[in-house]
Design an enzyme around this catalytic site. Sequence first.
Site, PDB file in Angstrom:
ATOM      1  N   ARG B  64      48.602  42.793  22.790  1.00 18.76           N
ATOM      2  CA  ARG B  64      48.410  43.458  21.496  1.00 18.76           C
ATOM      3  C   ARG B  64      49.728  43.749  20.779  1.00 18.76           C
ATOM      4  O   ARG B  64      49.754  43.917  19.588  1.00 18.76           O
ATOM      5  CB  ARG B  64      47.664  44.777  21.706  1.00 18.76           C
ATOM      6  CG  ARG B  64      46.172  44.573  21.846  1.00 18.76           C
ATOM      7  CD  ARG B  64      45.472  45.879  22.021  1.00 18.76           C
ATOM      8  NE  ARG B  64      45.918  46.544  23.252  1.00 18.76           N
ATOM      9  CZ  ARG B  64      45.247  47.498  23.859  1.00 18.76           C
ATOM     10  NH1 ARG B  64      44.131  47.947  23.356  1.00 18.76           N
ATOM     11  NH2 ARG B  64      45.694  48.034  24.976  1.00 18.76           N
ATOM     12  N   LYS B 171      40.520  39.169  40.725  1.00 20.86           N
ATOM     13  CA  LYS B 171      39.593  40.131  41.314  1.00 20.86           C
ATOM     14  C   LYS B 171      39.842  41.494  40.658  1.00 20.86           C
ATOM     15  O   LYS B 171      40.942  41.717  40.158  1.00 20.86           O
ATOM     16  CB  LYS B 171      39.790  40.192  42.818  1.00 20.86           C
ATOM     17  CG  LYS B 171      41.024  40.988  43.250  1.00 20.86           C
ATOM     18  CD  LYS B 171      40.852  41.625  44.608  1.00 20.86           C
ATOM     19  CE  LYS B 171      41.851  42.723  44.784  1.00 20.86           C
ATOM     20  NZ  LYS B 171      41.708  43.580  45.883  1.00 20.86           N
ATOM     21  N   ASP B 200      41.780  34.768  44.787  1.00 18.71           N
ATOM     22  CA  ASP B 200      41.925  35.786  45.826  1.00 18.71           C
ATOM     23  C   ASP B 200      43.265  35.462  46.475  1.00 18.71           C
ATOM     24  O   ASP B 200      43.378  34.501  47.224  1.00 18.71           O
ATOM     25  CB  ASP B 200      40.790  35.685  46.849  1.00 18.71           C
ATOM     26  CG  ASP B 200      40.889  36.770  47.910  1.00 18.71           C
ATOM     27  OD1 ASP B 200      42.011  37.280  48.129  1.00 18.71           O
ATOM     28  OD2 ASP B 200      39.856  37.109  48.518  1.00 18.71           O
ATOM     29  N   HIS B 201      44.269  36.256  46.148  1.00 22.97           N
ATOM     30  CA  HIS B 201      45.624  35.836  46.506  1.00 22.97           C
ATOM     31  C   HIS B 201      45.830  35.737  48.014  1.00 22.97           C
ATOM     32  O   HIS B 201      46.758  35.072  48.465  1.00 22.97           O
ATOM     33  CB  HIS B 201      46.674  36.757  45.876  1.00 22.97           C
ATOM     34  CG  HIS B 201      46.733  38.115  46.458  1.00 22.97           C
ATOM     35  ND1 HIS B 201      45.985  39.157  45.979  1.00 22.97           N
ATOM     36  CD2 HIS B 201      47.451  38.601  47.492  1.00 22.97           C
ATOM     37  CE1 HIS B 201      46.244  40.228  46.691  1.00 22.97           C
ATOM     38  NE2 HIS B 201      47.119  39.935  47.616  1.00 22.97           N
ATOM     39  N   LYS B 205      48.134  32.559  50.975  1.00 20.32           N
ATOM     40  CA  LYS B 205      49.146  32.816  52.001  1.00 20.32           C
ATOM     41  C   LYS B 205      49.160  31.681  53.028  1.00 20.32           C
ATOM     42  O   LYS B 205      48.118  31.148  53.385  1.00 20.32           O
ATOM     43  CB  LYS B 205      48.876  34.153  52.689  1.00 20.32           C
ATOM     44  CG  LYS B 205      49.120  35.330  51.754  1.00 20.32           C
ATOM     45  CD  LYS B 205      48.771  36.635  52.422  1.00 20.32           C
ATOM     46  CE  LYS B 205      49.073  37.798  51.492  1.00 20.32           C
ATOM     47  NZ  LYS B 205      50.507  38.003  51.270  1.00 20.32           N
ATOM     48  N   GLU B 239      46.576  49.078  55.240  1.00 20.43           N
ATOM     49  CA  GLU B 239      47.619  49.417  54.272  1.00 20.43           C
ATOM     50  C   GLU B 239      48.197  50.776  54.633  1.00 20.43           C
ATOM     51  O   GLU B 239      47.453  51.680  55.032  1.00 20.43           O
ATOM     52  CB  GLU B 239      47.031  49.501  52.869  1.00 20.43           C
ATOM     53  CG  GLU B 239      46.523  48.179  52.331  1.00 20.43           C
ATOM     54  CD  GLU B 239      46.039  48.337  50.910  1.00 20.43           C
ATOM     55  OE1 GLU B 239      46.714  47.866  50.004  1.00 20.43           O
ATOM     56  OE2 GLU B 239      44.980  48.966  50.724  1.00 20.43           O
ATOM     57  N   ASP B 258      37.275  46.893  47.302  1.00 25.22           N
ATOM     58  CA  ASP B 258      38.676  46.516  47.115  1.00 25.22           C
ATOM     59  C   ASP B 258      39.125  45.483  48.151  1.00 25.22           C
ATOM     60  O   ASP B 258      39.942  44.612  47.836  1.00 25.22           O
ATOM     61  CB  ASP B 258      39.544  47.783  47.223  1.00 25.22           C
ATOM     62  CG  ASP B 258      40.975  47.529  46.796  1.00 25.22           C
ATOM     63  OD1 ASP B 258      41.171  46.847  45.780  1.00 25.22           O
ATOM     64  OD2 ASP B 258      41.900  48.019  47.482  1.00 25.22           O
ATOM     65  N   HIS B 263      38.799  39.946  50.310  1.00 26.80           N
ATOM     66  CA  HIS B 263      39.772  39.468  51.291  1.00 26.80           C
ATOM     67  C   HIS B 263      39.165  39.315  52.692  1.00 26.80           C
ATOM     68  O   HIS B 263      39.270  38.269  53.323  1.00 26.80           O
ATOM     69  CB  HIS B 263      40.961  40.426  51.401  1.00 26.80           C
ATOM     70  CG  HIS B 263      41.661  40.670  50.103  1.00 26.80           C
ATOM     71  ND1 HIS B 263      41.766  39.711  49.139  1.00 26.80           N
ATOM     72  CD2 HIS B 263      42.299  41.758  49.619  1.00 26.80           C
ATOM     73  CE1 HIS B 263      42.441  40.200  48.110  1.00 26.80           C
ATOM     74  NE2 HIS B 263      42.778  41.445  48.373  1.00 26.80           N
ATOM     75  N   LYS B 363      43.324  52.667  53.790  1.00 26.82           N
ATOM     76  CA  LYS B 363      44.585  53.106  53.190  1.00 26.82           C
ATOM     77  C   LYS B 363      45.150  54.240  54.028  1.00 26.82           C
ATOM     78  O   LYS B 363      44.427  54.909  54.761  1.00 26.82           O
ATOM     79  CB  LYS B 363      44.341  53.580  51.761  1.00 26.82           C
ATOM     80  CG  LYS B 363      44.041  52.420  50.819  1.00 26.82           C
ATOM     81  CD  LYS B 363      44.262  52.812  49.385  1.00 26.82           C
ATOM     82  CE  LYS B 363      44.177  51.590  48.484  1.00 26.82           C
ATOM     83  NZ  LYS B 363      45.331  50.700  48.635  1.00 26.82           N
TER      84      LYS B 363
END
Lengths: 447, 513
Positions: B64, B171, B200-201, B205, B239, B258, B263, B363
Amino acid sequence: MSGTGGPRDRESIDPDAPETAPVPGEEPTSGVGSVSAAESTEPAAPELVYTLGSSRRIKLREAESELRALWEEASREAAQVGQEGVLRLREINLVAYAAGEAVAERVSQVIARLAQRHPARAIILLDVGLDAPGVGATDAWVSAACYLTPQGERHVCWEQVTIPAWGRAADLLHTTALPVLVPHLPTVLWWPGQPDLRGEVFRRLGDVTDLLVVDSAGFTNPLKGLGDLAALVRVPSRNYHINDLNWGRLTLWREMVAEIFDDPARLDGLRRVRRLRVAYGAEERSGDSTRTAGPAAARALLVAGWLATRLGWRADIAGWETEGSTFKTLLSGPDPTTGSVELLLEPRVLSAGATGGLVSVEMQFGDPVDPVSLFVGRLGESCMCEARVEGGGEEVTRTLDASPVPEDRLLAEELDYLGADRVYEESLVFAAALAALPGGGGLAGPS
Amino acid sequence: MSSAGFAGNPLRAGMRLRRTPPPATLVILGVTGDLARRKLLPSLYRLYAQGHLPAGSTVMGVARRDWDRDAFRVMVREALKRFLGAPLQELMWEGFADTLHFCSGDLVDPAAYGQLEEALVRVDGERTHTGNRLFYLAMPPSTYPGVIAGLGRHGLAGRRGSGWARIVVEKPFGRDLASAHALNQTLAEWFHEDQVFRIDHYLGKETVQNILVFRLANAIFEPLWNNRYVDHVQITVAEEIGIEQRASYYEEAGAIRDMIQNHALQLLALVAMEPPIIFAAGPVRDEKVKVLMALRPLRGPEVDEAVVRGQYTAGLSHGEAVPGYRDEEGVSPESTRETYVAMRVFIDSWRWAGVPFYLRTGKRLPKRATEIAIQFKRPPLPLFGGEAAAETEANVLAMHIQPDEGITLKFGSKVPGSTVHVHSVNMDFRYGSSFGGVTPDAYERLLLDSLLGDSTLFTRADGVEAAWTFVDAILDRWNDPAAPPPRPYQAGSWGPEEAERMMDADHREWRRL
């Protein structure tokens, strides 16, 4: 000599001097080569190496048992600090022929860096020369080292056997390598200088080799060297593949030229190439204006050979003419309707500090009235390379980093494949034919 | 090898090192956002520097801001300086900067698409010449349907001459089955499935890609890859960080949306799938979808038995005091959003019947670690008596995905000496060191694949919906007041005790990572 290794900086691998010299009156080549951070090819971990035990002088017949002792020692040390032993990795036998101490030292450094990607049993055959007094090849130096993970664990470990030979034994160096080859592994023969292809050592090592890797940039006589290699490529009974690190140095250049013709609109231009000009310069960085451009001459000829064989050109028209410092010849085009291709090779003397090797590859192709020019070349004397297409109503440019590729990475790329590279072989044969055309004796520049 | 599509170029013969896509304009929609600055722009710069982006390639940023091209370049340069992880080379930057173009526009406004089309036509005429366009949705997911439809209505989803149009969708792909299905419908209205790249990163890998190579290029493993030899499989996506600045997103999503829906289930599919007939996008994705469709559904109270959800409370992370989830900024003090999930799932297939797959994610766990561990059955007979029998552990094949990528095989070995003691040793293979140097960033790989049109590492519509079908049933149960609430666990621990008890009940234990 402590007898035990410890984590050290890359620059301090194996600093321990051997107890005695391997050859009369000379300092020995160390076991595992040092890797300076500045020379390092890869920015990633591991950052440290761990020398297992010490580099030791042994009787050649004891090489296996001595290496085993080094590994056992390393395992015990690992257990003492709560680690689970060390992993001895050997993907290949890498036999390197080193003509003299200086080459052996350089080879040793390359092997150390190479181990991250291709851990090997490295065997350095150190030819001290026929002139050295006495006869000997009964001793060897063994060493082993590991790269450390960021957590300090020993990870990829490799081993090296250095076998010096002098006097008449230098002519029999091949026999010293055979007992220390690891069975059932591919064997790669790396010959950093210009091999004597008719010599006994080369021929006999060829019998046990799967891949021969040379570097025509290191040939003392590149024009003859290319001719000899091309003759070797044609030997039908040869049971090993041949590759040249100098060919690897051309990958980026080939890519930059090739991608211009990925655009289908330009593809037809390849049938109508009118001129190819390849400029090349001295390799060394110094202020000496009489430097030879020989190492880069091989590369220039290989580029010409590559384009010629891919595009169906033939070297059956004429020899070389000279215009100033430029060599010119005509090649037959892919068919009678397309006419001939003017090939210009231009050796240049570069200023101090310039990046040597190829300077530029220029092609003119397409419509004779509105031809398209392709220029791939260095920006000034920097490591950056630009591809530029002009004419035919368009202009395209792009820039890539063409910094010199370190020797270990070139070698690693050859070892990634371990196979025949037919495009290289065909390009080599053509390059050798170009070098052999009458009047081409000065292509390697003033010597 | 070079990409397909250049078959007519004789200079490509034998070119073995590079995968080079054809020139294209990569349109980053939402280029001022975090994803673009942290990941996409650095990855594109690296691809450019490595020579993977051919002459004529263009990066068109859309946002924007009322910027011109120069202002956009300033922003990109700042992003690269901050997130590239290496110094910018001036000459290289100049070349990359030349590819950068900007189109100002609010994609809520239909007029913005017309401006974008004009800008794309102009840049294609000046630079790209192929008509190839890759749209990357780097925007909030709530905007996806509107933007996809906007692209479609303005003809940006269709082919232009021989040029292609593709779209990369980040995602989260929906927040339940219904929304994912609706999004797929919106995409299908304007794009063919082979134009859509759902990213999906994790799949970019190296170790994830190596799962199939490891299984299928080594004849010694595949015969063991079934319920005769495998005791169970553990997939961990741990994580150490909390929710950072993403409270509003996390309050909506939670750990299951998430991490598990995408994943973890993608990893499970790669581990459990049958060999494809060939290694190509269609057959690989067919087999992955079959696994997801064979997941045994969990219904009603079955969820309480097989799934543990947790929420972190205040604790220590690497010795530093950290707040509990409900005390995080932007989180409701009564929130029941899960920050941890552990579950036992079964795949009802011939190969995997009876083998539990344990998935866990969370997490504020003690460390960042993602891995897949295949635990094999113990030897059928305790041949080595006495202490050795007790010492014998099961073989474990662990595939580490982050932080260090690699593979470890644990096996028993006799301790040297006159008595028989068996100790486990790890044979350890790490990518960073075993193949030397830097493994490409996942985004680099996936951007390159999408430019090349290779969708093998991207998820397909039916795969996404199959995963949501499985997860939706769990979410339904959690919406039932009769379901147990999230169990508390202290930040810095490995999750709630109930997760340990679930494993205890199965006579197994979570791997200590």
